[in-house]
Structures are given as structure tokens and as C-alpha cells.
Design a protein around this motif. Sequence first.
Motif, mmCIF file in Angstrom:
data_model
loop_
_atom_site.group_PDB
_atom_site.id
_atom_site.type_symbol
_atom_site.label_atom_id
_atom_site.label_comp_id
_atom_site.label_asym_id
_atom_site.label_seq_id
_atom_site.Cartn_x
_atom_site.Cartn_y
_atom_site.Cartn_z
ATOM 1 N N GLU A 147 0.836 -1.214 0.000
ATOM 2 C CA GLU A 147 0.000 0.000 0.000
ATOM 3 C C GLU A 147 0.867 1.259 0.000
ATOM 4 O OE1 GLU A 147 -3.484 1.766 2.889
ATOM 5 O OE2 GLU A 147 -3.449 -0.384 2.586
ATOM 6 N N TRP A 148 2.051 1.152 0.653
ATOM 7 C CA TRP A 148 2.966 2.280 0.869
ATOM 8 C C TRP A 148 2.367 3.234 1.902
ATOM 9 C CZ3 TRP A 148 3.720 3.990 -4.965
ATOM 10 C CH2 TRP A 148 4.248 2.923 -5.698
ATOM 11 N N MET A 149 3.225 4.163 2.353
ATOM 12 C CA MET A 149 2.745 5.151 3.346
ATOM 13 C C MET A 149 3.437 6.474 3.090
ATOM 14 S SD MET A 149 4.775 3.686 6.669
ATOM 15 C CE MET A 149 6.492 3.161 6.545
ATOM 16 N N PHE A 154 6.180 21.746 7.044
ATOM 17 C CA PHE A 154 6.241 20.277 7.127
ATOM 18 C C PHE A 154 6.665 19.714 5.785
ATOM 19 C CE2 PHE A 154 1.999 21.246 5.627
ATOM 20 C CZ PHE A 154 1.763 20.294 4.653
ATOM 21 N N ASN A 155 7.033 18.454 5.792
ATOM 22 C CA ASN A 155 7.364 17.781 4.526
ATOM 23 C C ASN A 155 6.907 16.326 4.616
ATOM 24 O OD1 ASN A 155 8.761 18.424 1.929
ATOM 25 N ND2 ASN A 155 9.809 16.522 2.419
ATOM 26 N N THR A 156 6.662 15.757 3.456
ATOM 27 C CA THR A 156 6.167 14.382 3.406
ATOM 28 C C THR A 156 6.895 13.607 2.342
ATOM 29 O OG1 THR A 156 4.128 13.073 3.384
ATOM 30 C CG2 THR A 156 4.288 14.792 1.722
ATOM 31 N N MET A 157 7.026 12.318 2.546
ATOM 32 C CA MET A 157 7.621 11.450 1.521
ATOM 33 C C MET A 157 7.000 10.064 1.594
ATOM 34 S SD MET A 157 11.338 10.238 2.925
ATOM 35 C CE MET A 157 11.150 8.441 2.960
ATOM 36 N N THR A 158 7.032 9.380 0.474
ATOM 37 C CA THR A 158 6.520 8.007 0.392
ATOM 38 C C THR A 158 7.565 7.044 0.953
ATOM 39 O OG1 THR A 158 5.340 8.660 -1.571
ATOM 40 C CG2 THR A 158 5.651 6.296 -1.247
ATOM 41 N N ALA A 159 7.094 6.024 1.652
ATOM 42 C CA ALA A 159 7.993 4.970 2.136
ATOM 43 C C ALA A 159 7.303 3.612 1.995
ATOM 44 C CB ALA A 159 8.380 5.219 3.587
ATOM 45 N N SER A 160 8.095 2.620 1.620
ATOM 46 C CA SER A 160 7.545 1.264 1.525
ATOM 47 C C SER A 160 8.420 0.247 2.252
ATOM 48 C CB SER A 160 7.383 0.850 0.063
ATOM 49 O OG SER A 160 8.648 0.788 -0.554
ATOM 50 N N TRP A 161 9.409 0.751 2.946
ATOM 51 C CA TRP A 161 10.217 -0.106 3.813
ATOM 52 C C TRP A 161 9.926 0.305 5.239
ATOM 53 C CZ3 TRP A 161 15.836 -0.166 1.348
ATOM 54 C CH2 TRP A 161 15.781 -0.872 0.131
ATOM 55 N N PHE A 177 12.835 3.695 7.886
ATOM 56 C CA PHE A 177 14.176 3.744 7.313
ATOM 57 C C PHE A 177 14.211 4.895 6.318
ATOM 58 C CE2 PHE A 177 13.088 -0.428 8.744
ATOM 59 C CZ PHE A 177 14.211 -0.841 9.445
ATOM 60 N N VAL A 178 14.888 5.959 6.700
ATOM 61 C CA VAL A 178 14.852 7.183 5.879
ATOM 62 C C VAL A 178 16.282 7.573 5.515
ATOM 63 C CG1 VAL A 178 14.119 9.603 5.816
ATOM 64 C CG2 VAL A 178 12.744 7.911 7.053
ATOM 65 N N ARG A 179 16.540 7.659 4.213
ATOM 66 C CA ARG A 179 17.891 8.024 3.788
ATOM 67 C C ARG A 179 18.186 9.474 4.157
ATOM 68 N NH1 ARG A 179 19.970 3.723 0.402
ATOM 69 N NH2 ARG A 179 18.230 2.613 -0.556
ATOM 70 N N ARG A 226 17.113 12.612 2.072
ATOM 71 C CA ARG A 226 15.714 13.023 1.906
ATOM 72 C C ARG A 226 15.486 14.347 2.631
ATOM 73 N NH1 ARG A 226 16.199 9.254 -1.606
ATOM 74 N NH2 ARG A 226 15.428 7.165 -1.072
ATOM 75 N N PHE A 227 14.731 15.240 2.000
ATOM 76 C CA PHE A 227 14.371 16.500 2.663
ATOM 77 C C PHE A 227 13.592 16.179 3.943
ATOM 78 C CE2 PHE A 227 11.869 20.678 2.326
ATOM 79 C CZ PHE A 227 12.915 21.438 2.810
ATOM 80 N N THR A 228 12.770 15.159 3.887
ATOM 81 C CA THR A 228 11.970 14.765 5.055
ATOM 82 C C THR A 228 12.853 14.405 6.253
ATOM 83 O OG1 THR A 228 10.339 13.887 3.499
ATOM 84 C CG2 THR A 228 10.116 13.205 5.781
ATOM 85 N N HIS A 229 14.064 13.915 5.977
ATOM 86 C CA HIS A 229 14.967 13.491 7.057
ATOM 87 C C HIS A 229 15.167 14.620 8.066
ATOM 88 C CE1 HIS A 229 18.745 12.231 9.004
ATOM 89 N NE2 HIS A 229 18.399 11.001 8.673
ATOM 90 N N GLY A 234 6.888 10.292 -3.736
ATOM 91 C CA GLY A 234 8.056 9.411 -3.657
ATOM 92 C C GLY A 234 9.063 9.649 -4.768
ATOM 93 N N SER A 235 8.809 10.643 -5.610
ATOM 94 C CA SER A 235 9.767 10.898 -6.689
ATOM 95 C C SER A 235 10.180 12.374 -6.764
ATOM 96 C CB SER A 235 9.190 10.454 -8.039
ATOM 97 O OG SER A 235 7.948 11.085 -8.259
ATOM 98 N N LYS A 236 9.379 13.261 -6.216
ATOM 99 C CA LYS A 236 9.739 14.682 -6.156
ATOM 100 C C LYS A 236 10.217 15.005 -4.747
ATOM 101 C CE LYS A 236 7.757 15.606 -10.205
ATOM 102 N NZ LYS A 236 8.639 15.700 -11.363
ATOM 103 N N SER A 237 11.067 16.033 -4.650
ATOM 104 C CA SER A 237 11.509 16.451 -3.326
ATOM 105 C C SER A 237 10.853 17.759 -2.928
ATOM 106 C CB SER A 237 13.024 16.613 -3.273
ATOM 107 O OG SER A 237 13.383 17.036 -1.962
ATOM 108 N N GLY A 238 10.468 17.824 -1.662
ATOM 109 C CA GLY A 238 9.910 19.052 -1.112
ATOM 110 C C GLY A 238 10.918 20.184 -1.094
ATOM 111 N N ASP A 291 23.249 6.244 3.241
ATOM 112 C CA ASP A 291 22.824 5.413 4.375
ATOM 113 C C ASP A 291 21.423 5.797 4.867
ATOM 114 O OD1 ASP A 291 25.356 4.477 4.127
ATOM 115 O OD2 ASP A 291 26.093 5.258 6.031
ATOM 116 N N HIS A 292 20.767 4.812 5.434
ATOM 117 C CA HIS A 292 19.486 5.069 6.097
ATOM 118 C C HIS A 292 19.711 5.495 7.547
ATOM 119 C CE1 HIS A 292 17.359 2.310 3.106
ATOM 120 N NE2 HIS A 292 16.564 3.346 3.162
ATOM 121 N N THR A 293 18.813 6.290 8.047
ATOM 122 C CA THR A 293 18.663 6.390 9.493
ATOM 123 C C THR A 293 17.488 5.495 9.860
ATOM 124 O OG1 THR A 293 19.427 8.677 9.503
ATOM 125 C CG2 THR A 293 18.264 7.927 11.455
#
Length: 170
Positions: free
Chosen positions: A21-23, A33-40, A55-57, A60-63, A89-93, A156-158
Motif C-alpha cells: 500500500e505504501w505510506m 512540514f514535509n512528506t515522503m513516500t515509504a515502503s520499507w 528507514f529514511v535516507r 531526503r528533505f523529510t529526514h 516518492g519521486s519529487k523532493s519538497g 545510508d538510512h537512518t
Amino acid sequence: MNKLNFEVLAKENVFDLINKEWMLITAGDSSNFNTMTASWGGMGWLWNRPVAFLFVRKERFTHQFIEQNSRLTLSFYAEEYRKALQICGSKSGRDTDKVALAGLTPLKLEDGTMTFDEARMTVCCRKLFATDMIEADFADAELYKKFYNANAGGTDHTLYIVEIESVYTK
Ligand SMILES: Cc1cc2nc3c(=O)[nH]c(=O)nc-3n(C[C@H](O)[C@H](O)[C@H](O)COP(=O)(O)O)c2cc1C
């Protein structure tokens, strides 16, 4: 919207929920605020409480929004919003108003966190733990080679472990 506790998540298949479904991971307040798609990710039980694992690289601006705020939301959508999640999940804020582009309507929750009106379910979370997943800590070195380079995903992910405080459903 109905405010419920984590037990409503027992009705979900968490594998499908996150991987299929992704989130959207959303951090920040109504003014910034910022939002991003994640599926992990995952959901489970730790320190005697319900938690989610994210798990956020680091690029990512969201990081940086997750780093700067104590809470965040995970929001889930019906299939008709797949395109919106692809955009997030493909554009950056950093350089795009992707919320407008995706046609999502920001919604402030009572704890000050942000979600979107279109979400079928929003999980409100409080940060408990964060660590960077560095190469030296991989027991399987191949995984690092495969998933952490310019051709495959990026830096790397955080890993964030967040407490699930409440769940909103429509
Ligand atoms: C289906 C899908 C799943 C994704 N899962 C993750 C993820 O779990 N962790 C992550 O760091 N990035 C993930 N991404 C990538 C981010 O969503 C993407 O880089 C996004 O543009 C970041 O936006 P931002 O720079 O505004 O934060 C995923 C992208 C897609 C399309």
C-alpha cells in the motif's frame, strides 16, 4: 475521523500495508512540514509499547524534518491515491510543492502533527530512537553494496523507532 489506539492495526496485514500500500511519512507542523513516500518499514512491539520502524535516507528533505520534530505521522491511502504517492516518492519538497502537485489536502491533528484529508488511516508517532545504519554494522556486506550507492537508492538510512501513540481512521 475516529481516534483509536494501536489495536486497530491488528486488523491490518502490516506486510501488505507498508510494502504494497505504501505510506507517507510526514513531519513538521502546519507552518513547515514535509512528506515522503515509504515502503520499507515495520510495526511491532518494543519497550512494552507498540512501535513502528522507519528507514529514511539521510539525503531526503523529510529526514531533516524528522530530526527536528519529536513527532511524525504515517498515513495510508486507498488505491486511487497511488499516483499521489508516486509523486511524493519521486519529487523532493526541497524544490517542489509536491503536496499541491499530488492533490493532497494538509490536515492538522490535535497533537500538532500533519496528515492529509485523503488518508484512510493515520498513525501518530513519537520518536524514541534513531541510529544511522553504517556499513561497518552490516552482518551481510553484500546488502550494503547492493542498496547503498549512487546507482541504487543512495546514502545510508537512518533507522527510527517511533512509538505508536494513536491511530485515526475515517
Ligand atoms: C514506493 C516508494 C517507496 C519509498 N520508500 C522509501 C523508504 O522507505 N525510505 C526512503 O528513504 N525513501 C523511500 N522512497 C523515496 C522517497 O520517497 C523519495 O526520495 C522522495 O522524493 C523524498 O522526498 P523529500 O526529499 O521531499 O523528502 C520511496 C519512494 C517510493 C516511490
